[in-house]
Design a protein around this motif. Structure first.
Motif, PDB file in Angstrom:
ATOM      1  N   SER A 205      -8.265  -3.464 -10.833  1.00  0.00           N
ATOM      2  CA  SER A 205      -8.415  -2.968  -9.466  1.00  0.00           C
ATOM      3  C   SER A 205      -7.058  -2.997  -8.761  1.00  0.00           C
ATOM      4  N   VAL A 206      -6.896  -2.011  -7.900  1.00  0.00           N
ATOM      5  CA  VAL A 206      -5.657  -1.902  -7.139  1.00  0.00           C
ATOM      6  C   VAL A 206      -5.976  -2.267  -5.701  1.00  0.00           C
ATOM      7  N   HIS A 207      -5.176  -3.159  -5.166  1.00  0.00           N
ATOM      8  CA  HIS A 207      -5.389  -3.573  -3.794  1.00  0.00           C
ATOM      9  C   HIS A 207      -4.794  -2.538  -2.841  1.00  0.00           C
ATOM     10  N   ARG A 208      -5.596  -1.972  -1.964  1.00  0.00           N
ATOM     11  CA  ARG A 208      -5.129  -0.992  -0.989  1.00  0.00           C
ATOM     12  C   ARG A 208      -5.377  -1.510   0.400  1.00  0.00           C
ATOM     13  N   ARG A 209      -4.496  -1.082   1.299  1.00  0.00           N
ATOM     14  CA  ARG A 209      -4.701  -1.465   2.706  1.00  0.00           C
ATOM     15  C   ARG A 209      -5.823  -0.626   3.280  1.00  0.00           C
TER      16      ARG A 209
ATOM     17  N   ARG B 278       4.146   3.475   8.350  1.00  0.00           N
ATOM     18  CA  ARG B 278       5.144   2.618   7.719  1.00  0.00           C
ATOM     19  C   ARG B 278       6.520   3.240   7.820  1.00  0.00           C
TER      20      ARG B 278
ATOM     21  N   TYR C 143      -7.672   1.779   5.896  1.00  0.00           N
ATOM     22  CA  TYR C 143      -7.231   2.814   6.814  1.00  0.00           C
ATOM     23  C   TYR C 143      -7.515   2.380   8.241  1.00  0.00           C
TER      24      TYR C 143
END
Length: 130
Positions: A2-6, A15, A8
């Motif tokens: 799994s990829v950790h995403r911020r 950024r 929305y």
């Protein structure tokens, strides 16, 4: 894997953009605006030069045609009537017993009054006498 995403966040700050970068495009545009204006004025001036040359040819043909006629109108009056009223036009006459030659000189107007003397443009037309 799994990829950790911020998550929305609507309305959140982007950024890499800081408060010091705000308005940079507007400042760049204001700095480039004089260059754009000079290019536009140069294009208009070039158009006026071409228009004056075209009007000189029209005046020369009209004046030569009028002078070539036996009982025709005054050549200078016919030449002036053929061009725009806001242009300054002058004539020079020549020719022989068989033909008449007229040179029309039109003063090139300036886009910015009082700045620059662009001289005159001249065209010559020759017509056979009637």
């Amino acid at each position: 894997m799994s990829v950790h995403r911020r998550p929305y966040r609507p309305g959140g700050r982007r950024r890499g953009r800081t408060g010091a970068d705000r308005g940079q495009v507007a400042v760049e545009f204001v700095g480039f605006l004089p260059v754009l204006l000079l290019i536009g004025l140069a294009a208009l001036q070039l158009g006026l030069v071409a228009y004056a040359a075209q009007q000189a040819g029209t005046a020369a043909r009209a004046a030569a045609r009028a002078e070539s006629l036996e009982d025709g109108p005054d050549g200078a009056a016919a030449g002036r009537a053929a061009v725009s009223d806001w242009l300054t036009v002058g004539f020079a006459w020549g020719g022989s017993s068989d033909e008449v030659s007229v040179t029309a000189e039109v003063t090139i107007p300036s886009v910015v009054p009082g700045i620059g003397d662009f001289g005159e443009v001249s065209r010559t037309s020759t017509m056979p006498r009637d």
